[in-house]
Design an enzyme around this catalytic site. Sequence first.
Site, PDB file in Angstrom:
ATOM      1  N   LYS A  32      -4.362  -2.424  -4.209  1.00  0.00           N
ATOM      2  CA  LYS A  32      -3.932  -1.069  -4.563  1.00  0.00           C
ATOM      3  C   LYS A  32      -3.301  -1.009  -5.953  1.00  0.00           C
ATOM      4  O   LYS A  32      -3.524  -0.051  -6.699  1.00  0.00           O
ATOM      5  CB  LYS A  32      -2.968  -0.504  -3.521  1.00  0.00           C
ATOM      6  CG  LYS A  32      -1.576  -1.126  -3.510  1.00  0.00           C
ATOM      7  CD  LYS A  32      -0.691  -0.418  -2.511  1.00  0.00           C
ATOM      8  CE  LYS A  32       0.691  -1.053  -2.472  1.00  0.00           C
ATOM      9  NZ  LYS A  32       1.414  -0.944  -3.742  1.00  0.00           N
ATOM     10  N   THR A  33      -2.510  -2.018  -6.329  1.00  0.00           N
ATOM     11  CA  THR A  33      -1.891  -2.010  -7.663  1.00  0.00           C
ATOM     12  C   THR A  33      -2.966  -2.103  -8.743  1.00  0.00           C
ATOM     13  O   THR A  33      -2.879  -1.456  -9.794  1.00  0.00           O
ATOM     14  CB  THR A  33      -0.895  -3.179  -7.809  1.00  0.00           C
ATOM     15  OG1 THR A  33       0.068  -3.104  -6.754  1.00  0.00           O
ATOM     16  CG2 THR A  33      -0.187  -3.119  -9.145  1.00  0.00           C
ATOM     17  N   ASP A 219       2.709   5.707  -5.822  1.00  0.00           N
ATOM     18  CA  ASP A 219       2.476   4.479  -5.055  1.00  0.00           C
ATOM     19  C   ASP A 219       3.243   4.547  -3.730  1.00  0.00           C
ATOM     20  O   ASP A 219       4.253   5.249  -3.621  1.00  0.00           O
ATOM     21  CB  ASP A 219       2.947   3.279  -5.888  1.00  0.00           C
ATOM     22  CG  ASP A 219       2.483   1.951  -5.311  1.00  0.00           C
ATOM     23  OD1 ASP A 219       1.623   1.953  -4.414  1.00  0.00           O
ATOM     24  OD2 ASP A 219       2.980   0.910  -5.777  1.00  0.00           O
ATOM     25  N   GLU A 220       2.791   3.813  -2.730  1.00  0.00           N
ATOM     26  CA  GLU A 220       3.466   3.703  -1.421  1.00  0.00           C
ATOM     27  C   GLU A 220       3.803   5.078  -0.846  1.00  0.00           C
ATOM     28  O   GLU A 220       4.925   5.334  -0.384  1.00  0.00           O
ATOM     29  CB  GLU A 220       4.754   2.863  -1.551  1.00  0.00           C
ATOM     30  CG  GLU A 220       4.550   1.463  -2.118  1.00  0.00           C
ATOM     31  CD  GLU A 220       3.913   0.486  -1.135  1.00  0.00           C
ATOM     32  OE1 GLU A 220       3.460   0.926  -0.064  1.00  0.00           O
ATOM     33  OE2 GLU A 220       3.864  -0.715  -1.453  1.00  0.00           O
ATOM     34  N   GLN A 253       1.095   0.779   7.328  1.00  0.00           N
ATOM     35  CA  GLN A 253       2.244   0.007   6.843  1.00  0.00           C
ATOM     36  C   GLN A 253       3.474   0.904   6.649  1.00  0.00           C
ATOM     37  O   GLN A 253       4.386   0.570   5.891  1.00  0.00           O
ATOM     38  CB  GLN A 253       1.900  -0.704   5.533  1.00  0.00           C
ATOM     39  CG  GLN A 253       0.825  -1.763   5.694  1.00  0.00           C
ATOM     40  CD  GLN A 253       0.617  -2.578   4.438  1.00  0.00           C
ATOM     41  OE1 GLN A 253       1.446  -3.415   4.063  1.00  0.00           O
ATOM     42  NE2 GLN A 253      -0.503  -2.348   3.758  1.00  0.00           N
ATOM     43  N   ARG A 605       0.531 -10.717   6.399  1.00  0.00           N
ATOM     44  CA  ARG A 605       1.177 -11.520   5.348  1.00  0.00           C
ATOM     45  C   ARG A 605       0.506 -12.892   5.240  1.00  0.00           C
ATOM     46  O   ARG A 605       0.664 -13.584   4.227  1.00  0.00           O
ATOM     47  CB  ARG A 605       2.679 -11.745   5.646  1.00  0.00           C
ATOM     48  CG  ARG A 605       3.572 -10.517   5.728  1.00  0.00           C
ATOM     49  CD  ARG A 605       3.382  -9.573   4.584  1.00  0.00           C
ATOM     50  NE  ARG A 605       2.433  -8.518   4.933  1.00  0.00           N
ATOM     51  CZ  ARG A 605       1.866  -7.703   4.069  1.00  0.00           C
ATOM     52  NH1 ARG A 605       2.115  -7.822   2.778  1.00  0.00           N
ATOM     53  NH2 ARG A 605       1.027  -6.765   4.464  1.00  0.00           N
TER      54      ARG A 605
END
Length: 746
Positions: A32-33, A219-220, A253, A605
Amino acid sequence: MDLLNKLNEKQREAASHDKGPILVIAGAGTGKTRVLTHRIAYLVETGKAKPWEILAITFTNKAANEMKERIGQLIDYSIDKMWIGTFHSICVRILRRNIDRIGYDTNFVIYDTNDQKSIIKDCIKELDLDTKKYNVNSIRAVISGEKNLRKSADKYIAEHYTDFIKRNIGEVYALYEKKLKQANALDFDDLLIKTLKILETEDDIRELYRERFKYILVDEYQDTNLVQYNLVKILGQKPNGENNVFVVGDEDQSIYGWRGADIKNILNFEQDFEGAKVVKLEKNYRSTNVILSAANGVICNNCQRKGKNLYTDFEGGNLIRILETDNEKDEAFTIAALMRKERRENNLDYLDMAVLYRTNAQSRALEEGLMREGIPYKIVGGLKFYERKEIKDIIAYLMLIYNQKDAISFDRIINVPKRKIGQKTIDMITEHSDRAGTSKFEACFDIEELNLSQAASKSVENFVSMMEMFMIKKDVMPLSEFIQEVYEATGLKAMLLEEDTDDGRSRIENVEEFLSAAKDFEERYEENSLEDFLAHVSLLADIDKTDETKKDTVTLMTVHSAKGLEFDTVFISGLEEGMFPIIDQNDLNDDLEEERRLFYVAITRAKRMLYITHANDRMRFGNHEMKAKSRFLKEIPCECIEERDPMSFAAKKIERLDSVDYTSNKKPPFVKNNFFKGGFDLEEKESKPRLKSDKIQPGDRVMHKAWGVGTVVQIKDEGDSKVAVIAFENKGLKNLNMEYAPIEKI
């Protein structure tokens, strides 16, 4: 164009989006970044926007700095004129230019948490409220919560007018706001709320920023709260219909509902921004196919989601190991042994491994297990267990009870909890101690020579009397009961209970875990006096300090702290009902879905290998609790799991790891039956059978190493275990799990 060549098809589709709103659903590890930074670079390189016409909002300064650095590597233009930052930093820039519109000077100051607490303390004092009933941290949490719901102090008072306590909290809120205004100060919540107020009420300013920021990127987005959502909406919804809002997030998330994040913000994006395009990033670049299949299998049980299916080009992968352990100690040693196995067989560094858990209190047993095996570790997102304030406070009481010459412990707890012994009084005690050549505690006996006020003298006398009583009780009470007595009689427990916040509840859990540690020590070791226990704790703390200098360390953290991180090998511990998920059957379904999202975050993770552990018995709040394995384990597809027959001891479960890695001539102090000698001393552990429940009957007399002689009153079933109810002379009835009880039939 060349700029986007290295993106996959879906990433490229999102980054090159022309105009209009777009929601990018970016699964864990899908880049995503990368998409965000390439999107900004694309807008500048193609001339769709000047650098100063772009507003990019992140949730952390670290993310903002990383974004700036990456964009700087992609384009030749200066990024200095771009507005890239957190919600708070962006709002400060707007307020510095425009806050005079709502009656503040532009040279306002920003108050941090400590400043807020100081003001709230002043408000409580000014309103003549009882500091024992009105906790500063609790009130600060209430004020923050109400502000983020956009409720004023007057509205809070009106809603709770018939509740005396809450009405007074509302009065503190009102006075707090008045004092901030008088000081031309804002707290962190105000930075967002005041900015939103200006944009809502000042038409010219709102239009100025709408016109300036032609493209807004967030973002997020799943982590936005009500105020942040409204900020994006008011800047992004433009009268001309050019709503170029680009939000990136993952509803799966969304794990911060407890601090105000609203998952509906991302789920309803298409309703808020009509005609919005949706692009799903599902190709994962982090984990194996097995791990992703497990994550997909778990999260598909949630209803509040857009729906996606993570996949990778890397087929297969190691099957997930789910390990059943006897208890939290067995769990810790199982994890430690598996870490050594991974290190030996896969040449893996410790820094490539992480242990994740649901609550901070779980770290205690894990830390002790790793320390026993000499595995270096670090705690992320929190202090090591024995370094936490509440633990150091209770240990300081125990240290002073054991050694009255301990000046450091005396200074730490003389006024904790607050007992009206101020710094001036402490200084006078210290001066007298120095003159008389005695300890500070001994100096308190010379009350007449201290020249204290009547109130201070009374407080010191009460403190001394309390400590003297503890000194007597420590020799006649079982260790765990004695520490419980200290916890309650000193007022430490009441002090923590007054702080009705998430942090306060976490601190209570930590102390309860400390009490469990004492209970465990009492049951495990022959020598279990206060002196022995303090030596045991001190040795653990010393090992802690030596590990701090090592760089190759295992990472221990809560799942919340792990979001955004990745590790080659991940251990998720405590997968039991009531632990993970932390809720019970009666809790709301929304809570269960957030717990499941948290488990999904934990699974994703892991890059290569995932271990999941659960315990049949866990010491909580000083009692053994039989635990059922988490419902989430049943949601992992069977084909993702390596089947193992449940066995009773960690060393068996990991196929009797080569003993060469676990040999040592050193034996920890106060160890009973060499249980910890050399790590997994399987033969020694099994060579001495415990007292079986079928060997004793009601009416039998037994000997307990701490409580003396007792009579068995009843044998009862609790799950798969037997519990003996025993009446001890002068100790009352005790419920002892036969699996662990240190008793002998006489």
